[in-house]
Scaffold this motif. Structure first.
Motif, PDB file in Angstrom:
ATOM      1  N   ARG A   1      37.789  37.620  34.894  1.00  0.00           N
ATOM      2  CA  ARG A   1      36.674  38.549  34.986  1.00  0.00           C
ATOM      3  C   ARG A   1      36.681  39.458  33.757  1.00  0.00           C
ATOM      4  O   ARG A   1      37.714  39.674  33.133  1.00  0.00           O
ATOM      5  CB  ARG A   1      36.763  39.390  36.266  1.00  0.00           C
ATOM      6  CG  ARG A   1      36.581  38.557  37.532  1.00  0.00           C
ATOM      7  CD  ARG A   1      36.402  39.410  38.765  1.00  0.00           C
ATOM      8  NE  ARG A   1      36.159  38.588  39.944  1.00  0.00           N
ATOM      9  CZ  ARG A   1      34.962  38.144  40.318  1.00  0.00           C
ATOM     10  NH1 ARG A   1      33.901  38.479  39.587  1.00  0.00           N
ATOM     11  NH2 ARG A   1      34.829  37.398  41.392  1.00  0.00           N
ATOM     12  N   GLY A   2      35.512  39.976  33.430  1.00  0.00           N
ATOM     13  CA  GLY A   2      35.426  40.868  32.280  1.00  0.00           C
ATOM     14  C   GLY A   2      34.537  40.298  31.185  1.00  0.00           C
ATOM     15  O   GLY A   2      33.911  39.255  31.334  1.00  0.00           O
ATOM     16  N   GLU A   3      34.501  41.004  30.088  1.00  0.00           N
ATOM     17  CA  GLU A   3      33.628  40.641  28.971  1.00  0.00           C
ATOM     18  C   GLU A   3      34.159  39.412  28.230  1.00  0.00           C
ATOM     19  O   GLU A   3      35.366  39.266  28.041  1.00  0.00           O
ATOM     20  CB  GLU A   3      33.519  41.823  28.002  1.00  0.00           C
ATOM     21  CG  GLU A   3      32.535  41.611  26.877  1.00  0.00           C
ATOM     22  CD  GLU A   3      32.406  42.842  25.996  1.00  0.00           C
ATOM     23  OE1 GLU A   3      31.804  42.731  24.900  1.00  0.00           O
ATOM     24  OE2 GLU A   3      32.919  43.915  26.393  1.00  0.00           O
ATOM     25  N   LEU A   4      33.251  38.549  27.829  1.00  0.00           N
ATOM     26  CA  LEU A   4      33.614  37.332  27.103  1.00  0.00           C
ATOM     27  C   LEU A   4      34.233  37.697  25.754  1.00  0.00           C
ATOM     28  O   LEU A   4      33.609  38.382  24.941  1.00  0.00           O
ATOM     29  CB  LEU A   4      32.370  36.465  26.877  1.00  0.00           C
ATOM     30  CG  LEU A   4      32.573  35.161  26.114  1.00  0.00           C
ATOM     31  CD1 LEU A   4      33.331  34.157  26.979  1.00  0.00           C
ATOM     32  CD2 LEU A   4      31.230  34.576  25.678  1.00  0.00           C
TER      33      LEU A   4
ATOM     34  N   ASP B   1      28.960  34.707  32.460  1.00  0.00           N
ATOM     35  CA  ASP B   1      27.837  35.566  32.813  1.00  0.00           C
ATOM     36  C   ASP B   1      28.319  36.993  32.659  1.00  0.00           C
ATOM     37  O   ASP B   1      29.358  37.232  32.002  1.00  0.00           O
ATOM     38  CB  ASP B   1      27.309  35.268  34.217  1.00  0.00           C
ATOM     39  CG  ASP B   1      28.333  35.534  35.323  1.00  0.00           C
ATOM     40  OD1 ASP B   1      29.422  36.087  35.029  1.00  0.00           O
ATOM     41  OD2 ASP B   1      28.055  35.196  36.489  1.00  0.00           O
ATOM     42  N   ASP B   2      27.627  37.949  33.238  1.00  0.00           N
ATOM     43  CA  ASP B   2      28.028  39.348  33.033  1.00  0.00           C
ATOM     44  C   ASP B   2      29.208  39.769  33.894  1.00  0.00           C
ATOM     45  O   ASP B   2      29.690  40.904  33.791  1.00  0.00           O
ATOM     46  CB  ASP B   2      26.840  40.293  33.268  1.00  0.00           C
ATOM     47  CG  ASP B   2      26.215  40.129  34.640  1.00  0.00           C
ATOM     48  OD1 ASP B   2      26.735  39.331  35.457  1.00  0.00           O
ATOM     49  OD2 ASP B   2      25.194  40.787  34.912  1.00  0.00           O
ATOM     50  N   GLU B   3      29.715  38.859  34.750  1.00  0.00           N
ATOM     51  CA  GLU B   3      30.865  39.169  35.602  1.00  0.00           C
ATOM     52  C   GLU B   3      32.181  38.649  35.032  1.00  0.00           C
ATOM     53  O   GLU B   3      33.231  39.264  35.207  1.00  0.00           O
ATOM     54  CB  GLU B   3      30.661  38.579  36.997  1.00  0.00           C
ATOM     55  CG  GLU B   3      29.583  39.261  37.816  1.00  0.00           C
ATOM     56  CD  GLU B   3      29.987  40.656  38.246  1.00  0.00           C
ATOM     57  OE1 GLU B   3      31.194  40.873  38.502  1.00  0.00           O
ATOM     58  OE2 GLU B   3      29.107  41.527  38.318  1.00  0.00           O
ATOM     59  N   GLY B   4      32.138  37.507  34.365  1.00  0.00           N
ATOM     60  CA  GLY B   4      33.380  36.914  33.876  1.00  0.00           C
ATOM     61  C   GLY B   4      33.118  35.663  33.063  1.00  0.00           C
ATOM     62  O   GLY B   4      31.975  35.338  32.734  1.00  0.00           O
TER      63      GLY B   4
END
Length: 268
Positions: free
Chosen positions: A78-81, A94-97
């Protein structure tokens, strides 16, 4: 080689992260770029594990088919790419993980018909509590060693080197016994054991095959120290004493993979 419990565990983690969500897909390495475009921007509808094969389904009817092989590896978080590093075959996010895939033997987009055909070539999966009858039919008709048949993914889906060695030890069966000399009751006992052991391995994220009465704290022995983790009877214990009988655990090559067994507990 990753075992089936790892693939089911990865499928569960991917499902928690992406199921029902629209995702981005790309290929920093470039080898998956054309296929990534086919599913980029689509919603994930299903994620399935069949033995050592993982399938990610999308709302346009296409699937990503992944087989890790010897060197493939997922990173799921989870978190930012993060910025891509190294040889990344595929990224999903996506914006979750995000999930990053490196070094798989197979990573390709297929349609529903090809997915059905791929699953049809895979043997029954103990973790899916599949019907074991197709595996039994192939075992009883084969003169190949049971140690070889257990690793044949068209016979037993998801069984790898660890589960092969350990289930044979737990049932006092020589890995060299021909499949057609395995009785139905012996087969059923091993299948039920694989269902139990592999399902537990999926939940724990590690492989433990030692019965409670043989754990280190009960037997007064040292815990296993190995990067694979988990308590085992014979896997990677060649040259050491069997916990139960004291004989030296042996190792040999069987079809290019290392085979471990106790010559006293598993006589030919």
């Amino acid at each position: 080689m990753t075992e089936g419990n790892d693939i089911h565990n990865q499928a569960r983690r991917l499902r928690r992260l992406f199921a029902g969500r629209t995702v981005s897909v790309d290929s920093p390495q470039g080898r998956f770029a054309a296929d990534a475009e086919l599913v980029d921007g689509h919603a994930v509808t299903k994620i399935e594990a069949h033995g050592k094969h993982l399938f990610i389904g999308f709302d346009n009817g296409l699937w990503i088919h992944v087989h890790l092989g010897l060197f493939g590896k997922w990173r799921i978080a989870r978190g930012e790419l993060p910025e891509p590093r190294g040889e990344l075959r595929m990224r999903i996010w996506d914006d979750e993980g995000y999930a990053e895939l490196r070094g798989p033997t197979r990573c390709v987009v297929i349609d529903q018909q090809a997915k059905k055909a791929a699953v049809g070539r895979i043997g029954p999966d103990p973790i899916r509590k599949a019907d074991p009858e197709p595996a039994w039919i192939r075992v009883q008709r084969s003169g190949a060693p049971i140690g070889s048949l257990l690793m044949n993914q068209q016979v037993f889906a998801g069984v790898g080197n660890i589960y092969r060695a350990e289930v044979l030890f737990r049932h006092n069966m020589s890995p060299f016994r021909p499949g057609n000399q395995v009785s139905r009751s012996e087969f059923d006992g091993m299948w039920e054991d694989l269902v139990l052991l592999m399902s537990a391995g999926t939940k724990r994220g590690r492989i433990d095959t030692v019965r409670p009465e043989h754990m280190p704290e009960v037997m007064g022995r040292a815990k296993r120290e190995d990067r694979h983790g988990g308590e085992v009877y014979v896997y990677r214990r060649d040259g050491r004493e069997c916990y139960l009988c004291g004989a030296v655990v042996e190792m040999a090559d069987m079809q290019g993979r290392k085979l471990y067994w106790c010559p006293r507990c598993q006589p030919r």
